[in-house]
Each structure stands twice: as C-alpha cells, then as structure tokens.
Write an enzyme that holds these catalytic residues in place. Structure first.
Site: not given
Ligand code: G4F
Length: 326
Positions: A9, A130, A132, A154, A194, A284
């Site tokens: 929550i 998700s 994913e 995940y 991000v 990775p």
């Molecule tokens: O914001 P992200 O970490 O989200 P991600 O990995 O897509 O996962 C989120 O969405 C999913 C649904 O599709 C959910 F299941 C999951 O629980 C979560 O809510 O990353 C988004 C993209 C990725 O491709 C990542 O490699 O941004 C890229 N990225 C580039 N630079 C980065 C960064 N992500 C993060 N967190 N930090 C960076 O500096």
C-alpha cells in the site's frame, strides 16, 4: 461497500489505488512490513487525516515471507478484494538479488493464492503482472496471448506468478486476474527507476544541487504510462462479472533519451552539458520491443490511458522542482 486489502500500500500504485478506492466508498486495509525506517510518505496525507485513518483506512503489520502474519490479517479483515502489489519490482536489482526477488514475487504470490483458496469466502485477487514476462517477444505489440519469454530474474518470477494466478482461476475457480502492465510512472515513482532519476536530476541541476547525471542505455525504449491511469483499471478488472487477464499499456514507444530531453527542457537546461553514460549502469540483458496492445482492456473495461508521455514527464519534473526547492 467493498472491503479491500492492499499489499504494498505504501508504494506508488498502492497509494494511488488507495485514494481511488476511498473515492469509490471502499474500506481499505493495507499491509505494511515492520521495518526500522518507516517509509509511508506516499500515504501520509491519508494516514494523518483523522476522518480517514482508523475509520475507512487501516494498516496492519504482516510480511509476505511470514505466512502466519498474512493469514491472520486475511482472517481478521475478511476482504472482498485483494490487490497484491507488494514485491521487489526493480529489474536491474533482480540480477543482484535473484533469490529474494523470486521468493517475494513468485513464491509470495503462490502463498497468497493458497491462503485465498482456504478462506471460507475467497476474496477476488488482483495481481500486477509485467511486460517483463515477454522479455524477448517474437511479436510486437504484445497482447494477452503472447508467449512468455523472460530475460531477467524479475521477469521469470513474474511469469511464474502470472501463470499460477491463471492456474488457480482455472483449477480452483478463484476470481483472480492478471494485469500485464507496461512501465507506469508518476511523481511517486521510486528514485531508482529511470523516469524519476532523470526528472529529479534535471531539477537538482537546475537548482544547483547536482552537476551531472549518469545513465545506462539511453537508447532503451519502453511503453511508458501514468500510474494514476493504470490503477483505474485495477479496480475495473475486479468489478467485472468474470475474472480475466488484461494488458495495460499506452501502445506508444519512447526512449530514455526522450525523457532526458523533455525533463531538461522543462527545466530550461541543455541536456548535452550534463548527461553522461556510465557503462556500469548497463544491464546484462535488456528486453526487446516491449510494446503493449491494450485493445482488450479498451473493449471489455472501456479503459484507456488519458495522460500523455510528455504530460507525465513534465508533471514529474515540476514535482521534483517543487520538492527540491522546499
Ligand atoms: O525505469 P527502469 O528501471 O524500469 P524497467 O526496468 O523497464 O522496469 C519497470 O517496468 C516494468 C514493466 O515493463 C516493471 F515490470 C518493473 O517492475 C519496473 O516497474 O528502466 C527503464 C529502462 C531500462 O531499459 C533501463 O536499462 O531504462 C534503462 N536505463 C538507462 N539508464 C536505466 C538507466 N534504468 C535505470 N533504472 N537507471 C539508469 O540509470
């Protein structure tokens, strides 16, 4: 009026969903973990409202990896609806802590299904799956019939939980639904995702509190929507005559670079002077072509996202400017 129980929550979706359920006249019970650092900021406005907390909103201590505590809360609350939002949701982190990610996300969901099955009056279950689970899909956009092909721990844990929800629906007749959700964000998003990382950095740089922003793969593309839009569908799914699975997505792809440009422009900054790539932030494995087709949600639930990608990033950036300036 329905009684709802929400695990997770205090998270982004949990907080918006609580507001929505209260608006619908529901009584909301939230499950919180006993931790040393109380992090309830997203529901503080509800928790500190004497007209709400203790009257229509209640919090209970329980833990997904301590089934006795959860079973006790289920028996006490006897919910009509359960929204199971708790779990480790950071994909990058799931490579570092794969076992606990699977324990919480996969086994935690199975345990909850088992508990619901044993209830004298089984509650309806909402499970946030998700995109994913699709990982490296052969078709784009994906829909409810696309085969699972996860590429990270995940996604693998979510695929297990999603399939278990479908199995318990088919085998034991539970009213259990999966929302297969693409990225959804808001000013309440965790700081290690991000969108929030970029919007926060742009605001901090504007306010002279930070000088640069390090990012991983800025060419990565996702289907990004607003959490406030998505939680509307959570509730709608449980009000249907029949339990089913739905893709929730915007159907539009944007890159990390697009977020950078909108956030920095909102702050009146040139991103080229501040944004750098850091190879240590590359993952990775990256899922490919994750784009959702939410036609079924539109047809059956009448659900459509209302907030555009640009409006989302601008709202998040303005919220950071306000937060960091105060
Ligand atoms: O914001 P992200 O970490 O989200 P991600 O990995 O897509 O996962 C989120 O969405 C999913 C649904 O599709 C959910 F299941 C999951 O629980 C979560 O809510 O990353 C988004 C993209 C990725 O491709 C990542 O490699 O941004 C890229 N990225 C580039 N630079 C980065 C960064 N992500 C993060 N967190 N930090 C960076 O500096």
């Amino acid at each position: 009026m329905n009684t709802a129980l929400i695990t997770g929550i205090t998270g982004q979706d949990g907080s918006y969903l609580t507001e929505l359920l209260l608006e619908h006249g529901c009584t909301v019970h939230g499950v919180v973990r006993r931790t040393s650092a109380l992090s309830r900021s997203r529901i503080d406005h509800l928790y500190s409202d004497p007209a709400i907390y203790g009257k229509r909103l209640f919090l209970h201590y329980a833990d997904l990896d301590d089934p006795t505590t959860l079973r006790r809360v289920l028996n006490k609350v006897a919910p009509d609806e359960i929204y199971h939002l708790a779990g480790q949701s950071h994909v990058g982190l799931s490579f570092e802590i794969p076992e606990s990610t699977c324990e919480m996300t996969a086994m935690g969901t199975l345990r909850l299904l088992e508990m619901i099955r044993d209830l004298p009056r089984p509650a309806k279950l909402f499970h946030p799956s998700s995109s994913e689970i699709f990982g490296a899909p052969e078709q784009s956009p994906q829909d409810e019939g696309t085969p699972f092909k996860p590429v990270n721990p995940y996604g693998c844990a979510k695929a297990f939980a999603t399939q278990m929800v479908a199995i318990y629906r088919q085998t034991f007749g539970l009213f259990a639904c999966n929302a297969i959700m693409y990225n959804h964000e808001s000013p309440r998003r965790g700081e290690n995702f991000v969108t929030r990382k970029i919007c926060r950095a742009a605001a901090a740089i504007k306010l002279g509190q930070q000088s640069e922003l390090m990012l991983g793969d800025t060419s990565a593309r996702r289907d990004w929507g607003h959490s406030r839009d998505y939680v509307r569908a959570f509730w709608q799914m449980l009000q249907q005559p029949k339990a089913d699975d739905y893709v929730l997505a915007t159907g539009q792809l944007h890159s990390v670079q697009d977020i950078v440009e909108i956030a920095f422009t909102t702050c009146g900054l040139d991103w080229r002077q501040h944004v750098k790539q850091d190879a240590r932030l590359l993952r990775p494995a990256e899922p490919q072509r994750l784009l959702g087709n939410a036609a079924k949600a539109k047809r059956v639930l009448g659900w459509e996202p209302q907030i555009s990608f640009r409006a989302l990033i601008e709202e998040m950036t303005r919220a950071e400017l306000e937060r960091l300036a105060s």
